[in-house]
Every structure is written in C-alpha cells, then in structure tokens.
Scaffold this motif. Structure first.
Motif, PDB file in Angstrom:
ATOM      1  N   MET A   7     -14.595 -53.715  27.580  1.00 48.92           N
ATOM      2  CA  MET A   7     -14.333 -52.437  26.925  1.00 48.92           C
ATOM      3  C   MET A   7     -13.698 -52.669  25.558  1.00 48.92           C
ATOM      4  O   MET A   7     -12.747 -53.434  25.439  1.00 48.92           O
ATOM      5  CB  MET A   7     -13.399 -51.597  27.798  1.00 48.92           C
ATOM      6  CG  MET A   7     -13.010 -50.286  27.203  1.00 48.92           C
ATOM      7  SD  MET A   7     -11.960 -49.258  28.270  1.00 48.92           S
ATOM      8  CE  MET A   7     -10.818 -50.396  28.981  1.00 48.92           C
ATOM      9  N   ARG A   8     -14.247 -51.985  24.536  1.00 48.20           N
ATOM     10  CA  ARG A   8     -13.711 -52.084  23.180  1.00 48.20           C
ATOM     11  C   ARG A   8     -13.626 -50.709  22.521  1.00 48.20           C
ATOM     12  O   ARG A   8     -14.455 -49.857  22.770  1.00 48.20           O
ATOM     13  CB  ARG A   8     -14.628 -52.855  22.248  1.00 48.20           C
ATOM     14  CG  ARG A   8     -15.056 -54.148  22.580  1.00 48.20           C
ATOM     15  CD  ARG A   8     -15.687 -54.843  21.357  1.00 48.20           C
ATOM     16  NE  ARG A   8     -15.601 -56.249  21.573  1.00 48.20           N
ATOM     17  CZ  ARG A   8     -16.515 -56.923  22.251  1.00 48.20           C
ATOM     18  NH1 ARG A   8     -17.572 -56.334  22.698  1.00 48.20           N
ATOM     19  NH2 ARG A   8     -16.345 -58.190  22.461  1.00 48.20           N
ATOM     20  N   ALA A   9     -12.657 -50.581  21.618  1.00 47.08           N
ATOM     21  CA  ALA A   9     -12.628 -49.478  20.660  1.00 47.08           C
ATOM     22  C   ALA A   9     -13.151 -50.069  19.360  1.00 47.08           C
ATOM     23  O   ALA A   9     -12.657 -51.096  18.910  1.00 47.08           O
ATOM     24  CB  ALA A   9     -11.212 -48.952  20.476  1.00 47.08           C
ATOM     25  N   VAL A  10     -14.171 -49.453  18.779  1.00 47.79           N
ATOM     26  CA  VAL A  10     -14.794 -50.056  17.594  1.00 47.79           C
ATOM     27  C   VAL A  10     -14.372 -49.402  16.287  1.00 47.79           C
ATOM     28  O   VAL A  10     -14.737 -49.878  15.222  1.00 47.79           O
ATOM     29  CB  VAL A  10     -16.335 -50.070  17.707  1.00 47.79           C
ATOM     30  CG1 VAL A  10     -16.767 -50.974  18.842  1.00 47.79           C
ATOM     31  CG2 VAL A  10     -16.889 -48.678  17.877  1.00 47.79           C
ATOM     32  N   VAL A  15      -9.208 -45.277  18.708  1.00 49.28           N
ATOM     33  CA  VAL A  15      -7.815 -45.634  19.007  1.00 49.28           C
ATOM     34  C   VAL A  15      -6.932 -44.389  18.906  1.00 49.28           C
ATOM     35  O   VAL A  15      -6.104 -44.139  19.781  1.00 49.28           O
ATOM     36  CB  VAL A  15      -7.319 -46.741  18.053  1.00 49.28           C
ATOM     37  CG1 VAL A  15      -5.833 -47.009  18.242  1.00 49.28           C
ATOM     38  CG2 VAL A  15      -8.120 -48.018  18.256  1.00 49.28           C
ATOM     39  N   ASP A  16      -7.135 -43.608  17.852  1.00 49.20           N
ATOM     40  CA  ASP A  16      -6.346 -42.390  17.671  1.00 49.20           C
ATOM     41  C   ASP A  16      -6.598 -41.395  18.803  1.00 49.20           C
ATOM     42  O   ASP A  16      -5.659 -40.765  19.295  1.00 49.20           O
ATOM     43  CB  ASP A  16      -6.669 -41.741  16.325  1.00 49.20           C
ATOM     44  CG  ASP A  16      -6.209 -42.595  15.142  1.00 49.20           C
ATOM     45  OD1 ASP A  16      -5.375 -43.505  15.336  1.00 49.20           O
ATOM     46  OD2 ASP A  16      -6.714 -42.354  14.019  1.00 49.20           O
ATOM     47  N   ALA A  17      -7.861 -41.261  19.231  1.00 42.63           N
ATOM     48  CA  ALA A  17      -8.186 -40.348  20.330  1.00 42.63           C
ATOM     49  C   ALA A  17      -7.471 -40.779  21.600  1.00 42.63           C
ATOM     50  O   ALA A  17      -6.928 -39.952  22.339  1.00 42.63           O
ATOM     51  CB  ALA A  17      -9.698 -40.293  20.549  1.00 42.63           C
ATOM     52  N   ALA A  32     -10.372 -42.737  38.932  1.00 44.67           N
ATOM     53  CA  ALA A  32     -11.545 -42.188  39.623  1.00 44.67           C
ATOM     54  C   ALA A  32     -12.778 -43.062  39.396  1.00 44.67           C
ATOM     55  O   ALA A  32     -13.569 -43.287  40.313  1.00 44.67           O
ATOM     56  CB  ALA A  32     -11.809 -40.759  39.146  1.00 44.67           C
ATOM     57  N   TYR A  33     -12.934 -43.575  38.175  1.00 48.37           N
ATOM     58  CA  TYR A  33     -14.055 -44.478  37.865  1.00 48.37           C
ATOM     59  C   TYR A  33     -13.950 -45.755  38.700  1.00 48.37           C
ATOM     60  O   TYR A  33     -14.919 -46.167  39.348  1.00 48.37           O
ATOM     61  CB  TYR A  33     -14.035 -44.789  36.368  1.00 48.37           C
ATOM     62  CG  TYR A  33     -15.087 -45.757  35.898  1.00 48.37           C
ATOM     63  CD1 TYR A  33     -16.446 -45.487  36.042  1.00 48.37           C
ATOM     64  CD2 TYR A  33     -14.731 -46.938  35.266  1.00 48.37           C
ATOM     65  CE1 TYR A  33     -17.416 -46.364  35.581  1.00 48.37           C
ATOM     66  CE2 TYR A  33     -15.690 -47.822  34.798  1.00 48.37           C
ATOM     67  CZ  TYR A  33     -17.028 -47.535  34.959  1.00 48.37           C
ATOM     68  OH  TYR A  33     -17.980 -48.408  34.491  1.00 48.37           O
ATOM     69  N   ASN A  34     -12.762 -46.354  38.709  1.00 51.11           N
ATOM     70  CA  ASN A  34     -12.554 -47.567  39.508  1.00 51.11           C
ATOM     71  C   ASN A  34     -12.809 -47.303  40.988  1.00 51.11           C
ATOM     72  O   ASN A  34     -13.453 -48.096  41.675  1.00 51.11           O
ATOM     73  CB  ASN A  34     -11.142 -48.110  39.311  1.00 51.11           C
ATOM     74  CG  ASN A  34     -10.898 -48.642  37.915  1.00 51.11           C
ATOM     75  OD1 ASN A  34     -11.829 -48.887  37.147  1.00 51.11           O
ATOM     76  ND2 ASN A  34      -9.639 -48.818  37.566  1.00 51.11           N
ATOM     77  N   ARG A  99     -21.271 -44.979  33.054  1.00 48.45           N
ATOM     78  CA  ARG A  99     -20.439 -43.972  33.732  1.00 48.45           C
ATOM     79  C   ARG A  99     -18.963 -44.045  33.345  1.00 48.45           C
ATOM     80  O   ARG A  99     -18.172 -43.196  33.760  1.00 48.45           O
ATOM     81  CB  ARG A  99     -20.555 -44.145  35.249  1.00 48.45           C
ATOM     82  CG  ARG A  99     -21.949 -43.938  35.771  1.00 48.45           C
ATOM     83  CD  ARG A  99     -22.019 -44.207  37.254  1.00 48.45           C
ATOM     84  NE  ARG A  99     -23.403 -44.298  37.693  1.00 48.45           N
ATOM     85  CZ  ARG A  99     -23.765 -44.651  38.902  1.00 48.45           C
ATOM     86  NH1 ARG A  99     -22.855 -44.921  39.831  1.00 48.45           N
ATOM     87  NH2 ARG A  99     -25.039 -44.717  39.221  1.00 48.45           N
ATOM     88  N   ALA A 100     -18.583 -45.047  32.556  1.00 44.66           N
ATOM     89  CA  ALA A 100     -17.169 -45.212  32.190  1.00 44.66           C
ATOM     90  C   ALA A 100     -16.664 -43.985  31.434  1.00 44.66           C
ATOM     91  O   ALA A 100     -17.388 -43.424  30.610  1.00 44.66           O
ATOM     92  CB  ALA A 100     -16.988 -46.460  31.335  1.00 44.66           C
ATOM     93  N   PRO A 101     -15.434 -43.581  31.703  1.00 45.30           N
ATOM     94  CA  PRO A 101     -14.889 -42.385  31.056  1.00 45.30           C
ATOM     95  C   PRO A 101     -14.363 -42.700  29.651  1.00 45.30           C
ATOM     96  O   PRO A 101     -13.169 -42.646  29.388  1.00 45.30           O
ATOM     97  CB  PRO A 101     -13.765 -41.964  32.006  1.00 45.30           C
ATOM     98  CG  PRO A 101     -13.297 -43.250  32.603  1.00 45.30           C
ATOM     99  CD  PRO A 101     -14.532 -44.109  32.728  1.00 45.30           C
ATOM    100  N   LEU A 102     -15.276 -43.061  28.758  1.00 46.57           N
ATOM    101  CA  LEU A 102     -14.914 -43.412  27.388  1.00 46.57           C
ATOM    102  C   LEU A 102     -15.562 -42.440  26.424  1.00 46.57           C
ATOM    103  O   LEU A 102     -16.567 -41.813  26.748  1.00 46.57           O
ATOM    104  CB  LEU A 102     -15.358 -44.838  27.072  1.00 46.57           C
ATOM    105  CG  LEU A 102     -14.778 -45.925  27.986  1.00 46.57           C
ATOM    106  CD1 LEU A 102     -15.393 -47.277  27.655  1.00 46.57           C
ATOM    107  CD2 LEU A 102     -13.265 -45.976  27.880  1.00 46.57           C
ATOM    108  N   GLY A 103     -15.012 -42.354  25.230  1.00 43.86           N
ATOM    109  CA  GLY A 103     -15.531 -41.419  24.243  1.00 43.86           C
ATOM    110  C   GLY A 103     -16.131 -42.118  23.040  1.00 43.86           C
ATOM    111  O   GLY A 103     -16.294 -43.337  23.014  1.00 43.86           O
ATOM    112  N   ALA A 104     -16.422 -41.317  22.035  1.00 40.01           N
ATOM    113  CA  ALA A 104     -17.012 -41.817  20.792  1.00 40.01           C
ATOM    114  C   ALA A 104     -16.117 -42.894  20.193  1.00 40.01           C
ATOM    115  O   ALA A 104     -14.890 -42.808  20.258  1.00 40.01           O
ATOM    116  CB  ALA A 104     -17.184 -40.673  19.804  1.00 40.01           C
TER     117      ALA A 104
END
Length: 141
Positions: A7-10, A15-17, A32-34, A99-104
């Motif tokens: 998992m990365r923030a690009v 990061v701010d979100a 819940a994902y895990n 399905r990971a709960p990640l955003g833009a």
C-alpha cells in the motif's frame, strides 16, 4: 500462491486525506477489510508501517554499507503497509487489492512472493529453507 499487497500514498493529497479522516473510521474500514480476507481464508499476514522518519536505509553502494535515517525517498516511493495473501492466482490477489478501502492518490502494488519451489531443488540452502519451514522455525510459516 503467496502475494504481497503493498500500500502506498502517491501524492500529498492522499496523505492529507488520511490525516483529515477520523482515525476510528480508518481503523473500522481496514478492520472490516482484513476480517473479510481472514474469513475467506486468504490473509496470511499484514501490518501498517510507521512514518518514514522512524526508519532507515542501508545502502550497499560503497564497500561499507551506509546507513541513512529517514525520511528518505519521494512520497510515491514509500509504502505504508502490506498484506500477505495466500490465493490461487494473481487475478485473485488483484481482486482483493481492488476491495481495499483506499481513496484517490493511493495505490496497491501486487507482487508474487517467491518460495523454495521457485529455486533449484538440489541447492543446499533451498533444502535448508524447506526444512526450516517444515520445522516452523520461520516466522509466519
């Protein structure tokens, strides 16, 4: 087959979100994902990583390794956590990653983890590793 989801923030916006989201909300979504992966029998391990300033880089470019304290690298080069999955194919690993709960501004890199079966079976060290796995001497085995 074993796969690692990295998992990365690009970008800084990701990061701010994260920083502006309620931590309990983040933990609940990741939990819940895990749990869904555990219930499906595919999650072997996983963890979040501390900030880069709590780490170091050991560089082997010179004769003597050089250690540099974090932070290091560009934001998009750092990873924030990982999951280890035991699945039947790369496609299945990708489906779980999606399905990971990640955003833009976030990414998950999907990489197959090699095992002893990927190396010459007559190699002394490959045989030792297989013995260590069978004896439970390796963490996570």
């Amino acid at each position: 087959m074993k796969f690692m989801l990295i998992m990365r923030a690009v970008d800084q916006a990701a990061v701010d979100a994260f920083d502006n989201t309620d931590f309990d909300e983040i933990i609940a979504a990741m939990g819940a994902y895990n749990e869904s992966m555990i219930n499906a029998g595919v999650m072997a391990d996983g963890a979040g990583l501390s900030d880069a300033d709590e780490g170091a880089v050991v560089d082997f470019s010179d004769e003597d390794p050089v250690v540099t304290d974090g932070p290091y690298g560009e934001l998009r080069e750092l990873f924030n956590g990982f999951w280890m999955l035991e699945v039947s194919s790369k496609e299945e690993a990708i489906e779980w990653a999606k399905r990971a709960p990640l955003g833009a501004g976030s990414q998950i890199e999907v990489r197959r983890v090699t095992g002893p079966e990927d190396f010459p079976q007559d190699n002394e060290w490959v045989q030792k590793e297989q013995d260590w796995i069978a004896e439970g001497k390796l963490a996570g085995s």
